[in-house]
Design an enzyme around this catalytic site. Sequence first.
Site, mmCIF file in Angstrom:
data_model
loop_
_atom_site.group_PDB
_atom_site.id
_atom_site.type_symbol
_atom_site.label_atom_id
_atom_site.label_comp_id
_atom_site.label_asym_id
_atom_site.label_seq_id
_atom_site.Cartn_x
_atom_site.Cartn_y
_atom_site.Cartn_z
ATOM 1 N N THR A 1 -6.651 -10.504 -11.138
ATOM 2 C CA THR A 1 -7.024 -11.374 -12.258
ATOM 3 C C THR A 1 -8.122 -10.663 -13.044
ATOM 4 O OG1 THR A 1 -6.465 -13.386 -11.041
ATOM 5 C CG2 THR A 1 -7.944 -13.620 -12.931
ATOM 6 N N LYS B 1 -2.821 -16.911 -16.427
ATOM 7 C CA LYS B 1 -3.698 -17.111 -15.267
ATOM 8 C C LYS B 1 -4.990 -17.807 -15.675
ATOM 9 C CE LYS B 1 -5.235 -16.890 -11.067
ATOM 10 N NZ LYS B 1 -5.380 -15.669 -10.251
ATOM 11 N N LYS C 1 -16.171 -15.470 -11.984
ATOM 12 C CA LYS C 1 -15.668 -14.286 -12.681
ATOM 13 C C LYS C 1 -14.499 -14.676 -13.580
ATOM 14 C CE LYS C 1 -12.295 -12.037 -11.469
ATOM 15 N NZ LYS C 1 -11.165 -11.332 -10.846
#
Length: 290
Positions: free
Chosen positions: A97, A172, A240
């Site tokens: 990701t 995502k 993150k």
Amino acid sequence: MATVAFLGLGVMGYPMAGHLEKQGHKVTVYNRTTAKAEAWAEEHEGGFAPSPREAAEGCDFVFSCVGNDDDLRSVCLGPEGAFAGMKEGAVFVDHTTVSAKVSRELAEAAAEAGIGYVDAPVSGGQAGAENGVLSVMCGGAEAHYAAVEPVMAAYGKTVKRLGEVGMGQTAKMCNQICIAGLVQGLSEALLLAEKSGLDGEALVDVISGGAAGSWQMVNRHKTMLAGQYEHGFAVDWMRKDLAICLEAGNEVGASLPVTALVDQFYKDVQTMGGGRWDTSSLLARLKAFS
């Protein structure tokens, strides 16, 4: 069957690489900590290499699942990076990701080397990786995706192309936004139930089959009620991801107020020492602030 490399053997990559080997593919792995690569090779009777370049040499497909944008660049680029070892016509598939920006950047570098590139972040967590039932969100040229889709089926229950390079990462981010809002809502509901004297288990039993139900509710309510958070997807990693979400929102002019708010709540959890706790630890924050 394909000749493949897998770069990054964390809690996701280790079992994903294992599923590829079990499906009959010839797998060579690389990991920054060589001992883990050696352990994987011994367990799965596969090979390991001391650098991404050597792992990628002669492979039809090279997969990666590392930590962040910089980690991904480090395994792709430079004289010891995977791109330096990949043969022309091979396809690089990234399951990390990361930002859509770095995916497009690396896709350009891959194209210059005659290599295909597919960004393919996954959802389903460690359990999904171990059981081979991940959701894989893909971006890339149709031909590159079509070539690698049957291979990703080794660990993907749902594998779908959503557009050109970067669209997998955008999908995502949408996934992480949904999770953040759901977990906060679930945490508030469980806190209200507890403060009101309502049995949380009984509550979930009643509402989980209706419109309020979610994967988070079904799979996380027991550990949340027990105050157990030493498992699952870490808050540090979620922050993150939410930073990437907020940056992407700014780039395209999309307002993400709930995402920004929950990101700050996760910052509070980090301050509480919960950086490695599961994302469901938003309930712990609520209790601490109530």
